[in-house]
Scaffold this motif. Structure first.
Motif, PDB file in Angstrom:
ATOM      1  N   ASP A   3       0.831  -1.205   0.000  1.00 18.30           N
ATOM      2  CA  ASP A   3       0.000   0.000   0.000  1.00 18.30           C
ATOM      3  C   ASP A   3       0.863   1.251   0.000  1.00 18.30           C
ATOM      4  O   ASP A   3       0.530   2.249  -0.659  1.00 18.30           O
ATOM      5  CB  ASP A   3      -0.921  -0.003   1.216  1.00 18.30           C
ATOM      6  N   ILE A   4       1.961   1.213   0.745  1.00 18.50           N
ATOM      7  CA  ILE A   4       2.849   2.377   0.816  1.00 18.50           C
ATOM      8  C   ILE A   4       3.492   2.633  -0.543  1.00 18.50           C
ATOM      9  O   ILE A   4       3.587   3.779  -1.008  1.00 18.50           O
ATOM     10  CB  ILE A   4       3.938   2.161   1.893  1.00 18.50           C
ATOM     11  N   GLU A   5       3.912   1.560  -1.195  1.00 18.26           N
ATOM     12  CA  GLU A   5       4.512   1.701  -2.523  1.00 18.26           C
ATOM     13  C   GLU A   5       3.488   2.199  -3.536  1.00 18.26           C
ATOM     14  O   GLU A   5       3.804   3.030  -4.402  1.00 18.26           O
ATOM     15  CB  GLU A   5       5.101   0.363  -2.974  1.00 18.26           C
ATOM     16  N   GLN A   6       2.267   1.681  -3.441  1.00 16.75           N
ATOM     17  CA  GLN A   6       1.198   2.123  -4.337  1.00 16.75           C
ATOM     18  C   GLN A   6       0.905   3.608  -4.152  1.00 16.75           C
ATOM     19  O   GLN A   6       0.753   4.357  -5.119  1.00 16.75           O
ATOM     20  CB  GLN A   6      -0.069   1.307  -4.075  1.00 16.75           C
ATOM     21  N   GLU A   7       0.861   4.031  -2.901  1.00 18.72           N
ATOM     22  CA  GLU A   7       0.610   5.442  -2.609  1.00 18.72           C
ATOM     23  C   GLU A   7       1.727   6.323  -3.150  1.00 18.72           C
ATOM     24  O   GLU A   7       1.476   7.391  -3.708  1.00 18.72           O
ATOM     25  CB  GLU A   7       0.467   5.637  -1.097  1.00 18.72           C
ATOM     26  N   ALA A   8       2.971   5.874  -2.992  1.00 20.10           N
ATOM     27  CA  ALA A   8       4.111   6.637  -3.492  1.00 20.10           C
ATOM     28  C   ALA A   8       4.081   6.736  -5.014  1.00 20.10           C
ATOM     29  O   ALA A   8       4.389   7.788  -5.589  1.00 20.10           O
ATOM     30  CB  ALA A   8       5.413   5.996  -3.028  1.00 20.10           C
ATOM     31  N   THR A   9       3.690   5.640  -5.663  1.00 18.15           N
ATOM     32  CA  THR A   9       3.608   5.630  -7.125  1.00 18.15           C
ATOM     33  C   THR A   9       2.537   6.585  -7.620  1.00 18.15           C
ATOM     34  O   THR A   9       2.740   7.348  -8.574  1.00 18.15           O
ATOM     35  CB  THR A   9       3.305   4.206  -7.633  1.00 18.15           C
ATOM     36  N   GLU A  10       1.382   6.561  -6.965  1.00 18.71           N
ATOM     37  CA  GLU A  10       0.287   7.452  -7.351  1.00 18.71           C
ATOM     38  C   GLU A  10       0.650   8.915  -7.118  1.00 18.71           C
ATOM     39  O   GLU A  10       0.310   9.783  -7.929  1.00 18.71           O
ATOM     40  CB  GLU A  10      -0.969   7.079  -6.571  1.00 18.71           C
ATOM     41  N   LYS A  11       1.348   9.175  -6.021  1.00 21.66           N
ATOM     42  CA  LYS A  11       1.759  10.556  -5.735  1.00 21.66           C
ATOM     43  C   LYS A  11       2.744  11.053  -6.783  1.00 21.66           C
ATOM     44  O   LYS A  11       2.632  12.188  -7.263  1.00 21.66           O
ATOM     45  CB  LYS A  11       2.394  10.635  -4.341  1.00 21.66           C
TER      46      LYS A  11
END
Length: 218
Positions: A3-11
């Motif tokens: 989830d953290i990686e997904q959030e970073a990618t989206e940001k």
């Protein structure tokens, strides 16, 4: 992907979208002193409102990476029209006359007020209003009057703090907390506050990313 990686990618994707949009050609389209002079509302619009000398023109220049797109001045009350700038055939940026400056004539102030209110109430293409607030001083009565109008008209607005380079971190944090509490009681307020500094560039990328999402709304 976590989830953290997904959030970073989206940001990262959002920041890049904002960078690309605001790197496109941006030019002056029209200046309107009356509603009949408004350009066609064929593109989504983002308006910038706030008290005189709060830094609207400086913020528009910082967002678009240009020094002289919107006229800046140390003399409050210089923006006397609704100024429209087209960004990459995707958005119209609208620099509104500043409110709350006492040294203009009463008739002039009244005319500006009616023009801005009529624009905010009736502009179909308007997607959001960035209400600029000086980070040192917070909301004033003029700001709250405008917020009440937008609440009634269901015009979404977000507070953008300006001149954060002139505040200490603790003072800025306290200001954001106070504003958040007040905005939570407003029906049309966007809940996220954006602290910025046109001088140092702080918060500009994040605001570009947020505003870029509105270019997709038709």
């Amino acid at each position: 992907m976590t989830d953290i990686e997904q959030e970073a990618t989206e940001k990262a994707a959002a920041l890049e979208a904002g960078r690309l949009l605001f790197a496109q050609e941006c030019g002056f389209v029209a200046a309107a002193e009356t509603l009949d002079r408004l350009p066609p509302d064929s593109l989504p619009e983002i308006a910038f409102a706030g008290r005189s000398n709060v830094g609207k023109s400086s913020l528009v220049n910082a967002l678009t990476g240009r020094k002289t797109l919107a006229r800046t001045s140390n003399t409050p009350g210089r923006t006397q029209q609704l100024n429209f700038f087209k960004l990459g055939e995707r958005l119209l940026l609208v620099d509104l006359p500043g409110h709350g400056y006492a040294k203009v004539s009463k008739s002039q102030s009244k005319n500006w007020t009616f023009l801005v209110k009529d624009y905010l109430r009736g502009r179909v293409a308007l997607r959001r209003v960035c209400l600029l607030v000086d980070a040192r001083h917070g909301l004033k009565d003029n700001d709250r009057e405008l917020m009440a109008l937008m609440d009634k008209a269901a015009v979404v607005y977000q507070v953008v703090l300006t001149k954060t380079d002139k505040t200490k971190p603790a003072e800025l944090a306290a200001m954001i907390e106070t504003l958040s509490a007040e905005l939570s009681k407003r029906t049309a307020a966007y809940p996220v506050i954006f602290p910025t500094s046109a001088l140092e560039g702080a918060g500009i990328e994040a605001l570009r990313a947020e505003l870029a999402t509105l270019a997709l709304q038709r």
